[in-house]
Write a protein that holds these residues in place. Structure first.
Motif, short mmCIF file in Angstrom:
data_model
loop_
_atom_site.label_atom_id
_atom_site.label_comp_id
_atom_site.label_asym_id
_atom_site.label_seq_id
_atom_site.Cartn_x
_atom_site.Cartn_y
_atom_site.Cartn_z
N HIS A 178 -28.40 2.46 -57.78
CA HIS A 178 -27.44 3.39 -57.20
C HIS A 178 -26.20 3.60 -58.09
CE1 HIS A 178 -29.82 3.62 -53.61
NE2 HIS A 178 -29.66 2.36 -53.31
N LYS A 179 -26.41 3.95 -59.33
CA LYS A 179 -25.28 4.15 -60.24
C LYS A 179 -24.37 5.28 -59.77
CE LYS A 179 -27.70 2.39 -64.32
NZ LYS A 179 -28.22 2.70 -65.67
N SER A 180 -24.95 6.34 -59.20
CA SER A 180 -24.12 7.46 -58.73
C SER A 180 -23.22 7.02 -57.59
CB SER A 180 -25.01 8.63 -58.29
OG SER A 180 -25.87 8.23 -57.23
N LEU A 181 -23.74 6.19 -56.68
CA LEU A 181 -22.93 5.69 -55.58
C LEU A 181 -21.83 4.77 -56.10
CD1 LEU A 181 -25.63 4.89 -52.87
CD2 LEU A 181 -23.99 6.77 -52.87
N ARG A 182 -22.12 4.00 -57.13
CA ARG A 182 -21.12 3.08 -57.67
C ARG A 182 -19.99 3.84 -58.34
NH1 ARG A 182 -25.26 -0.16 -60.90
NH2 ARG A 182 -23.47 -0.99 -62.02
N ARG A 183 -20.26 5.06 -58.79
CA ARG A 183 -19.18 5.89 -59.34
C ARG A 183 -18.29 6.43 -58.23
NH1 ARG A 183 -23.57 7.64 -62.79
NH2 ARG A 183 -23.30 6.75 -64.87
#
Length: 294
Positions: free
Chosen positions: A107-112
């Motif tokens: 979930h890299k997008s959520l971590r951004r």
């Protein structure tokens, strides 16, 4: 036989590949935490310990497998367990609090979106064997059996940064967290300003922690039939997908180690299992359980 046999044999017996097992033994040798005895090597001590932990086996089963007496099995189990407590202090360490959104993890997008999030916090119940006179406070929330409540924090790469074991199974998660944070000797890793841990609806929002909107759908299963509609539901859904990393981390741990031991030993056993789990993850060796739970 384990050192020369197939990788599958190691995985089935000790819940880890031969490469991880060899590296683990080498690490304990290098640190001088374990030594060969006259008749039992470090590798055999570790194999006995991991087989007991991986299958919740009794000494009588292990003594037939390794051809040692029950007294010998007992002695070396506790020798390795004591060494595991030192190992845990090395393996279970606080996050750097500066995670790179492009670093490994889901979930890299959520971590951004949740830029200040440095990990997820939650409790889990672990089966416990408790004397009859003390069982009431360890009975877990209507399930009848006895449990200890374990509080854990993990980063987004499924590595535990903090573990506290041994609380009563009937204790509420928020009460456990409050109790653990209040005692300085627990060395709870409070996040710095602008950073926070994610946790679920069992906890309340406070500085350093981000919970969810109350009385709004939160659990991932709640969104399978009907997608998030309001901004509060969208926030809760995104939060739940990112916070779920700790559920997956606990899933790996419990799949690897079916922990069940007398309570005076079990707290250390639990922490030792967390340490071994972190070692496997940090060594970056392909592991089928981590792949499955990712």
């Amino acid at each position: 036989e384990l050192l020369r046999g197939s990788d599958r044999q190691c995985i089935e017996l000790m819940r880890m590949s031969r490469e991880v097992y060899v590296r683990l033994c080498m690490h304990f040798r290098h640190k001088l935490w374990l030594h060969d005895s006259r008749h039992v090597s470090v590798e055999e001590k570790m194999a006995m310990f991991l087989t007991i932990m991986g299958h919740n086996e009794r000494y009588v089963v292990i003594k037939r497998m390794f051809q040692h007496s029950s007294q010998t099995i007992h002695k070396y189990f506790h020798e390795v367990l004591a060494a595991m407590m030192t190992f845990a202090r090395e393996m279970i360490v606080p996050s750097t609090f500066n995670p790179n959104p492009d670093s490994p993890g889901a979930h890299k997008s959520l971590r951004r979106i949740f830029k200040g999030a440095v990990g997820a916090l939650d409790g889990t119940l672990v089966h416990a064997i408790i004397p009859a006179s003390q069982q009431t406070v360890y009975r877990g929330r209507g399930k009848g059996k006895c449990y200890q409540n374990v509080l854990g924090i993990c980063d987004f790469n499924i590595i535990f940064a903090f573990v506290y074991a041994g609380c009563e199974g009937a204790a509420h998660d928020s009460s456990v967290l409050t109790e653990v944070m209040a005692e300085p000797s627990n060395n709870f890793p409070f996040p710095p300003p602008s950073k926070y841990y994610l946790y679920d609806a069992a906890y309340t929002n406070t500085r350093g922690f981000m919970g969810t909107y109350r009385n709004v759908r939160y659990w991932l299963g709640d969104f399978r039939r009907r997608r998030a509609m309001t901004k509060e539901e969208k926030f809760n859904h995104a939060h739940a997908k990112l916070e779920n990393v700790i559920e997956r981390a606990y899933g790996v741990l419990k799949a690897r180690f079916p922990i069940s031991y007398p309570f005076n030993v079990q707290r250390n056993v639990v922490i030792g299992c967390f340490a071994v789990n972190n070692f496997i993850r940090k060594e970056k060796i392909n592991n089928e359980l981590f792949v499955q739970y990712e």
